[in-house]
Design a protein around this motif. Structure first.
Motif, mmCIF file in Angstrom:
data_model
loop_
_atom_site.group_PDB
_atom_site.id
_atom_site.type_symbol
_atom_site.label_atom_id
_atom_site.label_comp_id
_atom_site.label_asym_id
_atom_site.label_seq_id
_atom_site.Cartn_x
_atom_site.Cartn_y
_atom_site.Cartn_z
ATOM 1 N N GLY A 249 37.188 28.208 50.047
ATOM 2 C CA GLY A 249 36.379 27.023 49.784
ATOM 3 C C GLY A 249 35.826 26.996 48.369
ATOM 4 O O GLY A 249 35.057 26.116 48.018
ATOM 5 N N GLY A 250 36.216 27.964 47.539
ATOM 6 C CA GLY A 250 35.597 28.079 46.228
ATOM 7 C C GLY A 250 34.271 28.812 46.344
ATOM 8 O O GLY A 250 33.817 29.138 47.458
ATOM 9 N N VAL A 287 25.948 35.477 54.071
ATOM 10 C CA VAL A 287 27.152 34.748 53.657
ATOM 11 C C VAL A 287 27.961 35.503 52.595
ATOM 12 O O VAL A 287 27.408 35.984 51.603
ATOM 13 C CB VAL A 287 26.767 33.346 53.121
ATOM 14 C CG1 VAL A 287 27.993 32.602 52.595
ATOM 15 C CG2 VAL A 287 26.095 32.530 54.233
ATOM 16 N N TRP A 288 29.274 35.561 52.833
ATOM 17 C CA TRP A 288 30.242 36.092 51.876
ATOM 18 C C TRP A 288 31.205 34.962 51.506
ATOM 19 O O TRP A 288 31.310 33.965 52.246
ATOM 20 C CB TRP A 288 31.045 37.238 52.505
ATOM 21 C CG TRP A 288 30.334 38.552 52.576
ATOM 22 C CD1 TRP A 288 30.589 39.657 51.817
ATOM 23 C CD2 TRP A 288 29.274 38.932 53.474
ATOM 24 N NE1 TRP A 288 29.747 40.697 52.170
ATOM 25 C CE2 TRP A 288 28.927 40.276 53.178
ATOM 26 C CE3 TRP A 288 28.556 38.278 54.475
ATOM 27 C CZ2 TRP A 288 27.931 40.973 53.865
ATOM 28 C CZ3 TRP A 288 27.555 38.963 55.153
ATOM 29 C CH2 TRP A 288 27.249 40.285 54.845
ATOM 30 N N LEU A 289 31.916 35.145 50.402
ATOM 31 C CA LEU A 289 32.877 34.123 49.968
ATOM 32 C C LEU A 289 34.153 34.799 49.494
ATOM 33 O O LEU A 289 34.087 35.795 48.752
ATOM 34 C CB LEU A 289 32.304 33.338 48.782
ATOM 35 C CG LEU A 289 30.951 32.655 48.965
ATOM 36 C CD1 LEU A 289 30.179 32.667 47.648
ATOM 37 C CD2 LEU A 289 31.112 31.248 49.469
ATOM 38 N N THR A 290 35.307 34.257 49.893
ATOM 39 C CA THR A 290 36.542 34.752 49.279
ATOM 40 C C THR A 290 36.775 33.990 47.983
ATOM 41 O O THR A 290 36.329 32.861 47.815
ATOM 42 C CB THR A 290 37.755 34.605 50.206
ATOM 43 O OG1 THR A 290 38.030 33.226 50.404
ATOM 44 C CG2 THR A 290 37.509 35.282 51.544
ATOM 45 N N THR A 291 37.491 34.632 47.078
ATOM 46 C CA THR A 291 37.550 34.120 45.709
ATOM 47 C C THR A 291 38.585 33.017 45.504
ATOM 48 O O THR A 291 38.407 32.172 44.630
ATOM 49 C CB THR A 291 37.886 35.249 44.729
ATOM 50 O OG1 THR A 291 39.097 35.891 45.176
ATOM 51 C CG2 THR A 291 36.765 36.243 44.674
ATOM 52 N N GLN A 292 39.653 33.020 46.292
ATOM 53 C CA GLN A 292 40.722 32.055 46.026
ATOM 54 C C GLN A 292 40.426 30.750 46.747
ATOM 55 O O GLN A 292 40.101 30.791 47.942
ATOM 56 C CB GLN A 292 42.058 32.642 46.488
ATOM 57 C CG GLN A 292 43.280 31.780 46.248
ATOM 58 C CD GLN A 292 43.463 30.685 47.291
ATOM 59 O OE1 GLN A 292 42.999 30.784 48.394
ATOM 60 N NE2 GLN A 292 44.115 29.599 46.906
ATOM 61 N N PRO A 293 40.543 29.568 46.134
ATOM 62 C CA PRO A 293 40.842 29.323 44.712
ATOM 63 C C PRO A 293 39.550 29.300 43.900
ATOM 64 O O PRO A 293 38.696 28.447 44.100
ATOM 65 C CB PRO A 293 41.460 27.930 44.741
ATOM 66 C CG PRO A 293 40.756 27.248 45.895
ATOM 67 C CD PRO A 293 40.351 28.328 46.876
ATOM 68 N N VAL A 294 39.434 30.222 42.991
ATOM 69 C CA VAL A 294 38.190 30.311 42.237
ATOM 70 C C VAL A 294 38.141 29.192 41.197
ATOM 71 O O VAL A 294 39.176 28.768 40.679
ATOM 72 C CB VAL A 294 38.068 31.708 41.590
ATOM 73 C CG1 VAL A 294 38.797 31.775 40.255
ATOM 74 C CG2 VAL A 294 36.620 32.116 41.435
ATOM 75 N N GLU A 295 36.962 28.697 40.924
ATOM 76 C CA GLU A 295 36.798 27.687 39.892
ATOM 77 C C GLU A 295 37.112 28.307 38.529
ATOM 78 O O GLU A 295 36.832 29.490 38.309
ATOM 79 C CB GLU A 295 35.362 27.152 39.902
ATOM 80 C CG GLU A 295 35.005 26.352 41.158
ATOM 81 C CD GLU A 295 34.535 27.227 42.317
ATOM 82 O OE1 GLU A 295 34.570 28.468 42.203
ATOM 83 O OE2 GLU A 295 34.125 26.653 43.348
ATOM 84 N N TRP B 259 34.977 22.331 37.134
ATOM 85 C CA TRP B 259 35.840 23.519 37.049
ATOM 86 C C TRP B 259 36.913 23.472 38.130
ATOM 87 O O TRP B 259 38.071 23.793 37.899
ATOM 88 C CB TRP B 259 35.031 24.812 37.209
ATOM 89 C CG TRP B 259 33.943 24.998 36.191
ATOM 90 C CD1 TRP B 259 33.815 24.369 34.976
ATOM 91 C CD2 TRP B 259 32.815 25.874 36.294
ATOM 92 N NE1 TRP B 259 32.685 24.802 34.339
ATOM 93 C CE2 TRP B 259 32.049 25.723 35.112
ATOM 94 C CE3 TRP B 259 32.368 26.772 37.266
ATOM 95 C CZ2 TRP B 259 30.875 26.448 34.883
ATOM 96 C CZ3 TRP B 259 31.190 27.492 37.039
ATOM 97 C CH2 TRP B 259 30.459 27.321 35.857
ATOM 98 N N ARG B 260 36.494 23.098 39.342
ATOM 99 C CA ARG B 260 37.450 23.031 40.445
ATOM 100 C C ARG B 260 38.480 21.929 40.201
ATOM 101 O O ARG B 260 39.670 22.117 40.405
ATOM 102 C CB ARG B 260 36.708 22.788 41.763
ATOM 103 C CG ARG B 260 37.619 22.810 42.982
ATOM 104 C CD ARG B 260 36.838 22.642 44.288
ATOM 105 N NE ARG B 260 37.730 22.609 45.424
ATOM 106 C CZ ARG B 260 37.915 23.612 46.288
ATOM 107 N NH1 ARG B 260 37.248 24.728 46.142
ATOM 108 N NH2 ARG B 260 38.761 23.501 47.289
ATOM 109 N N MET B 261 37.993 20.772 39.768
ATOM 110 C CA MET B 261 38.923 19.667 39.511
ATOM 111 C C MET B 261 39.930 20.048 38.429
ATOM 112 O O MET B 261 41.120 19.760 38.553
ATOM 113 C CB MET B 261 38.154 18.415 39.090
ATOM 114 C CG MET B 261 37.508 17.677 40.243
ATOM 115 S SD MET B 261 37.099 15.943 39.815
ATOM 116 C CE MET B 261 35.568 16.166 38.949
#
Lengths: 359, 359
Positions: A249-250, A287-295, B259-261
Motif C-alpha cells: 500500500g506504500g 502497524v508494520w508496512l511492506t516497502t513495495q511499491p515504495v514512493e 512521489w507515488r504518482m
C-alpha cells in the motif's frame, strides 16, 4: 545479494497461485466439487473475477514470470526457486495467495475455497520448501468462518500470518471482522492487509476513476481509510496484541495520516471515549508496512527522512514477485539504505515479527 | 497580529451564510420563488441537508460565533467584522459560501440558488466591505450552467475564485466538469476545491464509516483522489492556465502522493499518452493548499520539512471562521513559521494568486 544483508533476505510478499482450478479439486470436499462443477463460483462483482490489471501484464505479472512448463505466474515452485529464491538467496519468503474465496457471494463456498487453498499451500509449498512461509487465506467477510479456518490451520508452523485484502465491504474496524482479530491474537499471528479486494464501493469517494493509474494510486488511500477505521473503532484497545501489516500500500502517507488523526482526536476524542491513547501511539505499536511499491521522490533523502519518522523497525522488505511492479532488492529504493536500517528492513524486522528462525 | 506579517493578513477561507432562506428570496427569480414555496428543495441525499457535524457544534461552528442579533454563524457582516476582521487586522478575506445549489437534484433550481447566493454576496458582503472577496458558487455537477454563472458574475472585481466541493459525483477530472475549468481559465480565476460535498459515494472505499472522526480524516483522502483525477485525466494539459486551490483538506499528504504518482507514471505512462510532464510537475505548477486544518506532528520541525518539500509559495493561510476547528493565525502552526515563509503563507502567496491589491 549476499552482501546486502548479513542475516539473509526476508521477502514479505510473494504470490503463489494454483496452476489451474483443477489443481485445487483434490483439496475440496466432494460437496463443493459437485457445486463448482454444476454452478461455478459467483464473485461479488466483475472485478473479483480478475482485478483490472493492464492488459500487457496479464495476471499483473512480469512478462518473464510465466513458468516454462505452463500455468500462470507463481504456480510453479521449481520456477519460483530458480527465478526468485535462489538468485536472491532468500532466507525466508512469505506467500500471500490472492486466489482466495473472500469475493464469493456464497460465503460457505468461499470458506471451502480458502480451506482448499490453505491445504494446497501446506502440501505443495510449505512442506516441500523450508524457505517458504504462508499467510492463511480466509473468507474475511464472514468473521466466524474465518476464525474457524484460522483455528483449523494455525497449528502448522508454516503459517505466519492471516491475510485480508484492503478493500473490504465495510470499514475494517467494524464488529463483523472482530472474530478474525480475536483469532489472530489467539494464535499470535499478525494480520496482513494486502492491496486489492472486492468491496463493491468505488475506490475513490467520488466514484470509479477512468484509469488503472488512478486505481493503483487510490489504493494507498484505501489503506489510510482502513487504518483510520482500526484506530477509531478501538480495535487496538480491544485486541491489544493484534499486529497489522499493510502490504503493498506504500508507506510515506503514514506520518501525515497520524498527524491528522492526532490533531482531530485531541478535539473530538469524546466521540470514542474507549480510546485511551492517541492514534499515533496505536499505530506506532501495532502497524508494520511492506516497502513495495515504495514512493520515489526525486530527492531520495526525503524518503529516508520519512522512514525515520515511521520508525525503521516497522518496515518490511517485499518483492511482490511475480507481479509487474516487482521490486529487486538491490534497486528497490532510490538510495541505498543506511547500514543499520538495511539490516532491519531486509531481514531483522520480519524475523522478529513473524518469529522466523533458521533451523 | 500586527507583527505577524508586515503586509497584512490574508485569510483564504471564511464562511458567510444567509441569515435565513428568506434572505435569499429577493435575489431569486419569481419562477423559483414560487417553486421553492410549493416544492422546497430536494437535495441529492440526506447528508446534503446538513453535513453530519458533531451535535455540539451546530453548523460546524464555534460556539461563540452565533451573532448576538440572531441568525446562524457567518450571517452577520457586522459581527464578522467585530469577531474576525478587526481583531486579526485582516487585509483581505476570501468568502467561501457553502450554502450553494450544487447538491440539488434539480440542477436548474441549483443554478438559480447559486445565482441568488452570488448576487446576495455582491450586495450584502462585497459592496459594503472592501476587505472581503468571494468565491463564485456554481451548480458544479452541471458544467454548462456553472460556466454560464461564472460568465455572468466574473466581471465583478470582488469575485476572485470559483468554488467546488471536493466530493463530486464523478472524479473531478472528468469531462462533465471541463466547462468549469474552461470558464476559470477564461476569467483567470483560480478553482477552489473545498472540504465537503454530496457525491453519494461513501467517503471510504470500504463504505460509510462509523464516526465523524473518520469522516473528517477521510476528507484528506478525497482530496488526494481528486488531484490524482485532475492529473491523470490531463486537465492541466488541456487547461494550462488552470490554478487549483485545495481548501481545508490538509497539506502534508501532498509529497507522498506525488512521489507515488511519479513512480507509477514512469511505468504506466502509456495509459495517458497526452500527458507530457510528470505528475509532480503538474502539481507543482498548478496546485495551492490552504493550511487549515494543518497536520500537527509532535515534532513540529517535521511539518516545516514537509512545507519545504511542497514549496512555501504554494501554502495559503486560512482560519475557516466561523467553524469549530477555526485556526487562530497566532496559534495555527505547532511552531512559528520562519520569517520568509511566514510572509508568504500569511499574505504574499494569496495576494499573488488572487491578484489582491490595496487600493
Amino acid at each position: 545479494m549476499a552482501t546486502l544483508v548479513s542475516t539473509g533476505l526476508v521477502d514479505c510478499d510473494i504470490h503463489n497461485h494454483p496452476a489451474s482450478e483443477a489443481r485445487l479439486r483434490p483439496y475440496l470436499a466432494e460437496r463443493w466439487r459437485r457445486h463448482l462443477e454444476r454452478f461455478g463460483g459467483r464473485n461479488r462483482h466483475g472485478l473479483a473475477q480478475g482485478y483490472p490489471y493492464p492488459k500487457s501484464a496479464p495476471q499483473a505479472a512480469r512478462v518473464d514470470a510465466w513458468p516454462p512448463g505452463g500455468g500462470p505466474p507463481g504456480s510453479s515452485l521449481a520456477f519460483m526457486r530458480e527465478q526468485l529464491l535462489d538468485p536472491l538467496r532468500t532466507s525466508f519468503g512469505i506467500l500471500n495467495c490472492l486466489h482466495a474465496g473472500a469475493g464469493q457471494l456464497d460465503v460457505e463456498l468461499g470458506a471451502a475455497l480458502c480451506n482448499a487453498v490453505n491445504d494446497w499451500q501446506v502440501a505443495e509449498w510449505l512442506e516441500p520448501e523450508p524457505r517458504l512461509r504462508a499467510s492463511i487465506v480466509v473468507p474475511f467477510e464472514a468473521g466466524d468462518l474465518s476464525a474457524a479456518e484460522i483455528d483449523r490451520v494455525a497449528g502448522h508452523r508454516g503459517f505466519v500470518q492471516v491475510l485480508m485484502l484492503v478493500r473490504t465491504m465495510e470499514p475494517i474496524g467494524r464488529r463483523r471482522y472482530w472474530p478474525i482479530f480475536e483469532a489472530c491474537e489467539r494464535h499470535a499471528l499478525p494480520l496482513g492487509i494486502h492491496f486489492g479486494g472486492y468491496s463493491g464501493h468505488p475506490v475513490s469517494s467520488s466514484g470509479w476513476p477512468s484509469y488503472y493509474l488512478e486505481d493503483h494510486t487510490a489504493m494507498a488511500m484505501a489503506f489510510q481509510a482502513q487504518l483510520v477505521s482500526l484506530v477509531f473503532e478501538g480495535v487496538f484497545e480491544r485486541f491489544p496484541a493484534l499486529r497489522v501489516v499493510c502490504i503493498e500500500g506504500g508507506v510515506a502517507w503514514l506520518p501525515p495520516l497520524v498527524w491528522r488523526m492526532d490533531r482531530l482526536f485531541e478535539a473530538m476524542r469524546d466521540e470514542v471515549p474507549e480510546l485511551r491513547r492517541r492514534p499515533s501511539e496505536y499505530v506506532r505499536d501495532h502497524v508494520w508496512l511492506t516497502t513495495q511499491p515504495v514512493e520515489e521522490p526525486d530527492r531520495p533523502e526525503q524518503l529516508m527522512q520519512v522512514f525515520d519518522w515511521i520508525g525503521w523497525d516497522r518496515l518490511l522488505f517485499a518483492t511482490d514477485y511475480p507481479h509487474w511492479d516487482y521490486d529487486d532488492p538491490a534497486r528497490a529504493f532510490p538510495t541505498p539504505l543506511p547500514a543499520g536500517g538495511r539490516e532491519q528492513v531486509y531481514s531483522a524486522n520480519a524475523r522478529t515479527l513473524y518469529g522466523l528462525t533458521d533451523s
